[in-house]
Design a protein around this motif. Structure first.
Motif, PDB file in Angstrom:
ATOM      1  N   LEU A 114      20.077 -10.942  87.859  1.00  0.00           N
ATOM      2  CA  LEU A 114      20.629 -11.387  89.075  1.00  0.00           C
ATOM      3  C   LEU A 114      21.076 -12.707  88.764  1.00  0.00           C
ATOM      4  O   LEU A 114      21.419 -13.401  89.677  1.00  0.00           O
ATOM      5  CB  LEU A 114      19.759 -11.360  90.143  1.00  0.00           C
ATOM      6  N   GLY A 115      20.455 -13.243  87.277  1.00  0.00           N
ATOM      7  CA  GLY A 115      21.204 -14.592  87.099  1.00  0.00           C
ATOM      8  C   GLY A 115      20.081 -15.730  87.462  1.00  0.00           C
ATOM      9  O   GLY A 115      19.330 -15.398  88.389  1.00  0.00           O
ATOM     10  N   GLN A 116      20.046 -16.617  86.756  1.00  0.00           N
ATOM     11  CA  GLN A 116      19.016 -17.828  87.037  1.00  0.00           C
ATOM     12  C   GLN A 116      17.841 -17.368  87.140  1.00  0.00           C
ATOM     13  O   GLN A 116      16.908 -18.104  87.978  1.00  0.00           O
ATOM     14  CB  GLN A 116      19.606 -18.663  88.412  1.00  0.00           C
ATOM     15  N   GLY A 117      17.249 -16.640  86.141  1.00  0.00           N
ATOM     16  CA  GLY A 117      15.886 -16.096  86.030  1.00  0.00           C
ATOM     17  C   GLY A 117      15.532 -15.015  86.985  1.00  0.00           C
ATOM     18  O   GLY A 117      14.336 -14.742  87.270  1.00  0.00           O
ATOM     19  N   ASN A 118      16.506 -14.537  87.946  1.00  0.00           N
ATOM     20  CA  ASN A 118      16.246 -13.718  88.999  1.00  0.00           C
ATOM     21  C   ASN A 118      16.519 -12.154  88.444  1.00  0.00           C
ATOM     22  O   ASN A 118      17.509 -11.986  87.790  1.00  0.00           O
ATOM     23  CB  ASN A 118      17.120 -13.978  90.308  1.00  0.00           C
ATOM     24  N   TRP A 119      15.695 -11.219  88.714  1.00  0.00           N
ATOM     25  CA  TRP A 119      15.810  -9.795  88.423  1.00  0.00           C
ATOM     26  C   TRP A 119      15.273  -8.779  89.352  1.00  0.00           C
ATOM     27  O   TRP A 119      14.730  -9.233  90.209  1.00  0.00           O
ATOM     28  CB  TRP A 119      15.384  -9.667  86.902  1.00  0.00           C
ATOM     29  N   SER A 120      15.741  -7.690  89.092  1.00  0.00           N
ATOM     30  CA  SER A 120      15.118  -6.477  90.167  1.00  0.00           C
ATOM     31  C   SER A 120      15.115  -5.252  89.390  1.00  0.00           C
ATOM     32  O   SER A 120      16.100  -4.856  88.277  1.00  0.00           O
ATOM     33  CB  SER A 120      15.992  -6.227  91.100  1.00  0.00           C
ATOM     34  N   ASP A 121      13.908  -4.507  89.164  1.00  0.00           N
ATOM     35  CA  ASP A 121      13.526  -3.152  88.589  1.00  0.00           C
ATOM     36  C   ASP A 121      13.352  -2.186  89.754  1.00  0.00           C
ATOM     37  O   ASP A 121      12.441  -2.371  90.497  1.00  0.00           O
ATOM     38  CB  ASP A 121      12.536  -3.327  87.676  1.00  0.00           C
ATOM     39  N   THR A 122      14.117  -1.120  89.561  1.00  0.00           N
ATOM     40  CA  THR A 122      13.810   0.133  90.443  1.00  0.00           C
ATOM     41  C   THR A 122      13.633   1.309  89.674  1.00  0.00           C
ATOM     42  O   THR A 122      14.321   1.802  88.714  1.00  0.00           O
ATOM     43  CB  THR A 122      14.921   0.361  91.474  1.00  0.00           C
ATOM     44  N   ALA A 123      12.458   2.082  89.944  1.00  0.00           N
ATOM     45  CA  ALA A 123      12.191   2.979  89.128  1.00  0.00           C
ATOM     46  C   ALA A 123      11.390   4.154  89.955  1.00  0.00           C
ATOM     47  O   ALA A 123      10.816   4.122  90.857  1.00  0.00           O
ATOM     48  CB  ALA A 123      10.866   2.771  88.058  1.00  0.00           C
ATOM     49  N   VAL A 124      12.166   5.421  89.541  1.00  0.00           N
ATOM     50  CA  VAL A 124      11.247   6.701  90.225  1.00  0.00           C
ATOM     51  C   VAL A 124      11.068   7.639  89.155  1.00  0.00           C
ATOM     52  O   VAL A 124      11.637   7.842  88.066  1.00  0.00           O
ATOM     53  CB  VAL A 124      12.504   7.392  91.107  1.00  0.00           C
ATOM     54  N   ARG A 125       9.991   8.491  89.181  1.00  0.00           N
ATOM     55  CA  ARG A 125       9.520   9.375  88.112  1.00  0.00           C
ATOM     56  C   ARG A 125       9.047  10.781  89.192  1.00  0.00           C
ATOM     57  O   ARG A 125       8.305  10.689  89.944  1.00  0.00           O
ATOM     58  CB  ARG A 125       8.330   8.813  87.609  1.00  0.00           C
TER      59      ARG A 125
END
Length: 489
Positions: A290-301
């Motif tokens: 997401l820029g400037q050190g921002n992020w998102s992780d979404t996981a499903v198993r």
């Protein structure tokens, strides 16, 4: 986790045995390091710039101001690992040695490397490096990794490995939680660019959250477990990037678990509880930069059969529940969903959030006319957590941390247990690095937890078990005061 065994006798023979065990364990670590650096030149000895030493460790002490006892390592969480907050974690040390047997001048050159990683912890509480004060009980040392890898041979980017190693990638630090693809085990595999393939083996155990089932079987009615069953896991995942400089990526993951029938030769009958069994897993993760050190992780198993492990953050090979009437785990499944985010507010603060959900259905179903009870066997389980962590850069050397979480867990027909946790952690950071990952850390820790009656009644956390909670006993409020240092390099 049960209460500390403070009434264990401290006889001299146990003390001597404990000291000897420690000496042997530390000798093993020293000898391994010497072997890496002092092997004959004809055997591609490595030294100097071809040798690396890495070390993760956390050590501390903790007390309960209410119960007046040591609660070091007694997690207040209702789930596994540090999901919901990891500040009550026990002492642990993990030194790792890497030998670059063949070291290329560039990352594209042929290479051979070997790595050994040790796990060191204490079994019975007490002081980590003082076995004499633990009634003669020693610390435990074991291999976490011992493998060799060769890369950039045959074709550029191709690597193969064999041995025992960490086969995992997705990690949420605030929960000390590897999710989606944690299959660390013994075996072998290969990687090529974004593709990873492996064949892994594990001894086979299962659990319903209360009872652990050993799948080794008695083959001659002598009450032994001489038929040792071994699960084979075929695993693969592929990661591809998109979005240019944003470096978004999608990762898909799959597993096939195979457990052969338990028999001792041609013509030998298979025990009713030793039938062949199988399981499958499919999962995916979406990472957004997401820029400037921002992020998102979404996981499903999603895992089925003997690969239904999910409860409380379990690995897929940690099979949950009882078998069905056919003696297999067909019909069972487990679901894991994870959202992990990180945001940076300039040089003011770093924020991290983690939300988890797990649901597991057992293969077992209660017979007609039988009403399931709170004592089990359980037919289903689910749990969830929402956790937020803020590291405030008050000064380059002082980073106070505030963390809060809400957790819930329901085993079978038991009532839903819940916990609200809040931690305040003043932290000294000698390096002055403005990062939540800066190390070393010197921490003071205070955590308060508020449980509902169901969580207390069923003693759903290690802290509640340690302090004697149960029906009509114990408190729904917990306090944890401690100090800890942790480091890695």
């Amino acid at each position: 986790m049960t209460s500390l065994k403070t009434d264990r006798p401290s006889v001299p023979s146990k003390r001597i045995a404990g000291r000897r065990a420690v000496v042997r364990a530390l000798g093993l670590v020293a000898a391994s390091a010497i072997c890496l650096t002092a092997a004959p030149r004809s055997a591609h000895a490595v030294s100097g710039e071809n040798f690396e030493w890495h070390w993760y460790s956390r050590l501390g002490m903790a007390w309960s101001p209410v119960y007046g006892q040591n609660v070091q390592g007694a997690s207040m969480n209702l789930l596994k690992f540090g999901i919901g907050g990891r500040y009550e974690e026990d002492d642990y040390s993990e030194p790792s040695f890497v030998a670059h047997v063949v070291k290329g001048a560039t990352p594209d050159d042929f290479y051979v490397k070997s790595e050994m990683t040790f796990a060191i912890w204490r079994q019975w509480g007490g002081v980590f490096m003082q076995p004499a004060s633990n009634g003669g009980q020693s610390i435990t040392v074991q291999f976490n990794q011992a493998y060799i890898e060769a890369g950039n041979f045959l074709v550029p980017g191709l690597a193969v490995w064999g041995g025992a190693r960490f086969f995992r990638e997705q990690y949420a630090p605030i929960g000390d939680y590897f999710y989606l693809d944690d299959l660390s085990a013994q075996g072998g595999g290969l990687s090529y660019k974004g593709l990873n393939l492996a064949i892994l083996g594990r001894r086979t155990f299962g659990s319903d959250g209360q009872v652990v089932y050993n799948w080794n079987l008695d083959g001659n009615e002598d009450n032994g477990n001489e038929i040792e069953r071994f699960r084979t896991i075929f695993a693969g995942n592929y990661k591809f990037e998109f979005g240019g400089e944003a470096k978004h990526h999608v990762k898909v993951h799959a597993e096939a678990h195979v457990l052969p029938a338990a028999k001792r030769g041609v013509g030998t009958p298979v025990p009713d509880d030793g039938k062949a069994d199988f399981g499958g897993v499919i999962g995916a993760k979406l990472h957004l930069g997401l820029g400037q050190g921002n992020w998102s992780d979404t996981a499903v198993r999603f895992g089925t059969g003997i690969a239904n492990g999910a409860a409380g953050g379990s690995k897929t090979y940690e099979t949950w529940g009882n078998r069905n009437d056919d003696g297999t785990y067909q019909g069972s499944f487990g679901i894991e969903a994870v959202e992990h985010v990180g945001f940076r507010i300039g040089d003011v603060a770093a924020l991290e959030g983690l939300a988890t959900f797990h649901y597991t259905k057992a293969a077992y179903e209660a017979p007609a006319g039988v009403t399931p009870t709170a004592d089990g066997p359980h037919e289903k389980q689910f749990d969830f957590s929402v956790q937020a962590n803020a590291t405030i850069f008050a000064h380059k050397n002082f980073h106070p941390v505030i963390e809060a979480s809400f957790q819930g867990r329901k085993d079978g027909v038991q009532d839903l247990g819940t916990a609200v946790k809040v931690s305040v952690v003043p932290t000294l950071v000698p390096t002055g690095e403005l990062s939540s990952g800066a190390r070393p850390h010197f921490k003071l820790i205070y955590t308060a937890a508020i449980y509902n009656d169901a969580a207390k009644q069923y003693a759903q956390s290690a802290y509640l078990q340690r302090t004697g909670a149960g029906p009509n006993t114990g408190s729904t409020v917990g306090h944890y005061i401690g100090a800890r240092t942790d480091w890695y390099f």
